[in-house]
Write a protein that holds these residues in place. Structure first.
Motif, PDB file in Angstrom:
ATOM      1  N   PRO A 578      54.213 -15.826-102.989  1.00 22.91           N
ATOM      2  CA  PRO A 578      52.791 -16.100-103.276  1.00 22.91           C
ATOM      3  C   PRO A 578      52.061 -16.742-102.094  1.00 22.91           C
ATOM      4  N   LEU A 579      52.702 -17.674-101.397  1.00 28.13           N
ATOM      5  CA  LEU A 579      52.036 -18.343-100.282  1.00 28.13           C
ATOM      6  C   LEU A 579      51.848 -17.404 -99.096  1.00 28.13           C
ATOM      7  N   ASP A 580      52.810 -16.506 -98.886  1.00 29.65           N
ATOM      8  CA  ASP A 580      52.679 -15.562 -97.776  1.00 29.65           C
ATOM      9  C   ASP A 580      51.561 -14.560 -98.042  1.00 29.65           C
ATOM     10  N   ALA A 581      51.185 -14.381 -99.294  1.00 32.81           N
ATOM     11  CA  ALA A 581      50.122 -13.432 -99.647  1.00 32.81           C
ATOM     12  C   ALA A 581      48.732 -14.048 -99.542  1.00 32.81           C
ATOM     13  N   LEU A 582      48.632 -15.290 -99.049  1.00 28.97           N
ATOM     14  CA  LEU A 582      47.326 -15.917 -98.889  1.00 28.97           C
ATOM     15  C   LEU A 582      46.506 -15.213 -97.814  1.00 28.97           C
ATOM     16  N   ALA A 583      45.191 -15.238 -97.985  1.00 32.03           N
ATOM     17  CA  ALA A 583      44.292 -14.734 -96.949  1.00 32.03           C
ATOM     18  C   ALA A 583      44.410 -15.639 -95.719  1.00 32.03           C
ATOM     19  N   PRO A 584      44.155 -15.099 -94.523  1.00 30.77           N
ATOM     20  CA  PRO A 584      44.321 -15.899 -93.303  1.00 30.77           C
ATOM     21  C   PRO A 584      43.610 -17.253 -93.315  1.00 30.77           C
ATOM     22  N   PRO A 585      42.342 -17.372 -93.754  1.00 30.06           N
ATOM     23  CA  PRO A 585      41.717 -18.706 -93.760  1.00 30.06           C
ATOM     24  C   PRO A 585      42.449 -19.698 -94.663  1.00 30.06           C
ATOM     25  N   ALA A 586      42.973 -19.218 -95.792  1.00 28.14           N
ATOM     26  CA  ALA A 586      43.719 -20.111 -96.677  1.00 28.14           C
ATOM     27  C   ALA A 586      45.039 -20.532 -96.044  1.00 28.14           C
ATOM     28  N   LYS A 587      45.653 -19.640 -95.266  1.00 26.21           N
ATOM     29  CA  LYS A 587      46.885 -20.013 -94.562  1.00 26.21           C
ATOM     30  C   LYS A 587      46.626 -21.097 -93.528  1.00 26.21           C
ATOM     31  N   GLN A 588      45.474 -21.032 -92.885  1.00 26.51           N
ATOM     32  CA  GLN A 588      45.150 -22.064 -91.904  1.00 26.51           C
ATOM     33  C   GLN A 588      45.088 -23.431 -92.582  1.00 26.51           C
ATOM     34  N   VAL A 589      44.452 -23.494 -93.735  1.00 22.14           N
ATOM     35  CA  VAL A 589      44.373 -24.755 -94.470  1.00 22.14           C
ATOM     36  C   VAL A 589      45.771 -25.210 -94.900  1.00 22.14           C
ATOM     37  N   LEU A 590      46.623 -24.254 -95.292  1.00 22.24           N
ATOM     38  CA  LEU A 590      47.983 -24.596 -95.699  1.00 22.24           C
ATOM     39  C   LEU A 590      48.749 -25.218 -94.533  1.00 22.24           C
ATOM     40  N   VAL A 591      48.652 -24.604 -93.346  1.00 22.76           N
ATOM     41  CA  VAL A 591      49.350 -25.152 -92.173  1.00 22.76           C
ATOM     42  C   VAL A 591      48.858 -26.567 -91.890  1.00 22.76           C
ATOM     43  N   GLU A 592      47.552 -26.782 -91.967  1.00 25.68           N
ATOM     44  CA  GLU A 592      47.019 -28.119 -91.720  1.00 25.68           C
ATOM     45  C   GLU A 592      47.506 -29.109 -92.768  1.00 25.68           C
ATOM     46  N   ALA A 593      47.655 -28.654 -94.012  1.00 25.17           N
ATOM     47  CA  ALA A 593      48.168 -29.534 -95.063  1.00 25.17           C
ATOM     48  C   ALA A 593      49.622 -29.916 -94.796  1.00 25.17           C
ATOM     49  N   LEU A 594      50.418 -28.956 -94.331  1.00 26.87           N
ATOM     50  CA  LEU A 594      51.817 -29.253 -94.010  1.00 26.87           C
ATOM     51  C   LEU A 594      51.909 -30.286 -92.894  1.00 26.87           C
ATOM     52  N   VAL A 595      51.040 -30.159 -91.886  1.00 29.93           N
ATOM     53  CA  VAL A 595      51.032 -31.139 -90.796  1.00 29.93           C
ATOM     54  C   VAL A 595      50.613 -32.504 -91.313  1.00 29.93           C
ATOM     55  N   ASP A 596      49.613 -32.527 -92.182  1.00 35.12           N
ATOM     56  CA  ASP A 596      49.201 -33.793 -92.784  1.00 35.12           C
ATOM     57  C   ASP A 596      50.373 -34.471 -93.489  1.00 35.12           C
ATOM     58  N   ALA A 597      51.178 -33.667 -94.184  1.00 29.23           N
ATOM     59  CA  ALA A 597      52.287 -34.234 -94.954  1.00 29.23           C
ATOM     60  C   ALA A 597      53.372 -34.807 -94.039  1.00 29.23           C
ATOM     61  N   VAL A 598      53.726 -34.085 -92.968  1.00 34.46           N
ATOM     62  CA  VAL A 598      54.830 -34.559 -92.125  1.00 34.46           C
ATOM     63  C   VAL A 598      54.380 -35.609 -91.121  1.00 34.46           C
TER      64      VAL A 598
END
Length: 631
Positions: A578-598
């Protein structure tokens, strides 16, 4: 544009391709109908001609698309490419492989298959495939012989831009689609050849049919070239700019373009059929064409964007100089000092080192390697013992090496892993994997594990499919040998599974994501919770803070309580698709969220950074080998 914007643009390009294809089909059908009505005056014959034309175009496209289902390696082989073995000793091929390996590791993608078009003296190259896992890069013999290392690096970096940004996938689809609208021209040629035999009683009718097919087919050829020109030209400027950003110097790419303009062969492909079919995929113009149907921008303009002071008249001086003494790339390497080994041994940060990074900074690095990433990748490769590099490149040794990377230090768990490996792959492989783990892999720096796996990937996918299926089953069993699986080992094994599966069935995984973040709330929460818990195993309060930091960025208006899944890391099995099927702009937000978490405490450790790279690779958002630039 960043990686995510270019991915979105490539997806929109797919939509425009459908519209242009439909317009081309409509024009061809109308032309066939007009010719049929003029020759026969029959409405029934005209209807039959419409159906027949649609069938020819549709079946032609389906046939060509099916022939390309094998991915990049199939495309390169069909176009006359000769595979470059991983263990080649030829100096020019070894140099090519070294450059490609370093660019791949710096980009965070698997090392692609390499091919050389031996019969082509011009300077050219192309990338083909549906995803980075099945990508193939082909270069002409002229590029190998005439370019020095800097110039070859610039060309390869240009091609990697197409791999990373989704251009490569669109290019392969374009090959299949355009074949259909060019079918009538091919049929007309065949009919004309048949008609010249002079043995047919209906020779006149055959000749008329051939001429009609040729004229109408010309419409398909025209639209095909127009579509390729529209799709390709602007992307070449973007790929040039990306290559310069990557190599951080213009002389390599500009030098390659100057050699195209200064040498008699230029970038021309001698095989006219190949030049027509893959013109939109090439580094340089593969065939002569009018300026508005050219698949590439003018050569002088490309050079001028790299060197603003360039004057096109300089090409005339180069032509005169090289007419008698064509350049030799390997000799230039020696003269320029590009063939020398590094004078100082490479160094890597301590395993316990911590780095400062921000979410926008890391998101900006996705699919956008820069010069320090290339330099760092070079250090990583050079820092690996030569014996390990040879093992990674060997067909017989890549599997035990990768299995050794996943062996646990706990003897009890390792014993269960050995049993699983023996059951599926045999005692010999298990013994070899344990020997490698004990003698060579235990001391491996955390930042060297993914690069070593990337080096092993080309040799791994040369194995027969039954062996790969058994090996992937063994990897899966090893990871789940007990419930205490580390997140990194789980992600590394999962990455191996994904990359091999994509390489085995490339066309099945060719897609651009379209889902929105709101549709994957639970998957977001699960991934963030697992990562937060893994980063703070004995600090539940810190883990909760890390989780909330990531959630706030990706779902600021929602509240999803922090609830680490009881099954731990195995809960991630359900989130990747499901996460890999995100549209590119949503993936960008996901990557930023992962960085925020770590990085919620402001610093990121080496192990956390490598984990972040692995997760991003699973989501097809490749990160460079080093996340802190300008160190």
């Amino acid at each position: 544009m960043n990686f995510f914007e270019r991915q979105a643009a490539a997806r929109r390009g797919s939509g425009r391709l459908v519209v242009l294809f439909a317009l081309a089909v409509l024009c061809i059908v109308l032309a066939v109908d007009a010719a049929t009505l003029l020759l026969t005056g029959s409405a029934g014959a005209t209807l039959a001609a419409t159906v027949a034309t649609l069938a020819v175009i549709g079946l032609g496209s389906l046939y060509r698309i099916a022939s390309l289902r094998g991915g990049g390696a199939v495309v390169a082989a069909q176009l006359g490419g000769t595979w470059v073995p991983e263990d080649t000793r030829d100096p020019s091929l070894r140099r090519l492989r070294n450059v490609v390996e370093e660019v791949a590791i710096a980009s965070g993608v698997p090392v692609p298959k390499l091919f050389v078009m031996e019969q082509e003296p011009g300077i050219n190259a192309f990338a083909a495939g549906y995803s980075p896992s099945d990508a193939a890069i082909a270069v002409t013999r002229g590029a190998l012989d005439r370019l020095n290392r800097d110039e070859l690096q610039g060309v390869i970096a240009h091609e990697f831009s197409h791999v990373l940004n989704g251009d490569m996938r669109l290019n392969v689809r374009l090959m299949g689609v355009l074949f259909g609208i060019m079918m009538l021209a091919l049929i007309g040629q065949r009919i004309l050849i048949y008609g010249r035999g002079g043995r047919s009683r209906n020779g006149g009718a055959v000749l008329v049919a051939a001429l009609v097919a040729m004229v109408v087919g010309g419409i398909g050829v025209f639209f095909g070239r127009l579509i390729k020109a529209g799709v390709s030209r602007q992307r070449e400027y973007l790929a040039d700019a990306a290559a310069v950003q990557f190599t951080r110097q213009t002389r390599g790419l500009a030098g390659a373009l100057k050699k195209i303009g200064g040498l008699p062969a230029g970038s021309r492909l001698d095989d006219k059929a190949d030049a027509e079919e893959i013109g939109h995929m090439l580094f340089g113009q593969g065939r002569a064409a009018s300026s508005w149907l050219a698949t590439h921008p003018p050569l002088a303009e490309r050079i001028r964007r790299l060197e603003p002071s360039f004057d096109a008249r300089q090409l005339q001086a180069l032509q005169q100089r090289w007419r008698a003494h064509p350049p030799d790339g390997l000799a230039e390497d020696v003269a320029l000092g590009l063939a020398q080994a590094p004078v100082a041994p490479p160094s890597l940060p301590a395993s316990g080192a911590r780095m400062a990074m921000t979410p926008p900074q890391v998101a900006g690095q996705v699919g956008a390697p820069a010069e320090d990433d290339y330099r760092h990748a070079h250090d990583l490769v050079e820092g690996l013992p030569e014996s390990l590099r040879e093992l990674a490149r060997g067909r017989a040794t890549a599997m035990p090496l990768l299995a050794g990377l996943l062996l646990e230090a706990d003897p009890a768990v390792a014993a269960r892993q050995r049993s699983e490996l023996v059951a599926r792959c045999g005692e010999a492989m298990a013994a070899h994997a344990f020997e490698l783990r004990r003698q060579r892999l235990e001391a491996l720096h955390p930042m060297q594990r993914l690069p070593l796996a990337a080096l092993a990937f080309p040799a791994l996918r040369q194995r027969p499919r039954p062996e790969l299926d058994a090996f992937l089953g063994a990897i899966e069993a090893m990871v789940h040998a007990d419930g205490q699986v580390s997140v990194f080992e789980y992600c590394l094994s999962r990455l191996l599974q994904v990359q091999v599966r994509e390489a085995l069935d490339p066309s099945r995984h060719a897609r651009f994501g379209r889902r929105k973040a709101s549709g994957v709330r639970e998957e977001f929460a699960t991934l963030l919770a697992v990562l937060a818990q893994a980063g703070h195993p004995d600090q539940p309060l810190q883990a909760q803070r890390a989780y909330l930091a990531g959630l706030q960025r990706v779902l600021p208006r929602d509240h999803v309580a922090y609830a680490p899944p009881a099954e731990g890391v195995r809960a991630l099995d359900a989130v990747w698709e499901p996460l890999d099927a995100l549209a590119p702009p949503a993936k960008q937000v996901l990557v930023e969220a992962l960085v925020d978490a770590v990085s919620h405490d402001g610093r990121v450790g080496v192990a956390e950074a490598e984990l972040l790279r692995t997760v991003c690779a699973l989501l097809h958002c490749p990160l460079p080998a080093m996340l802190e630039r300008g160190r």
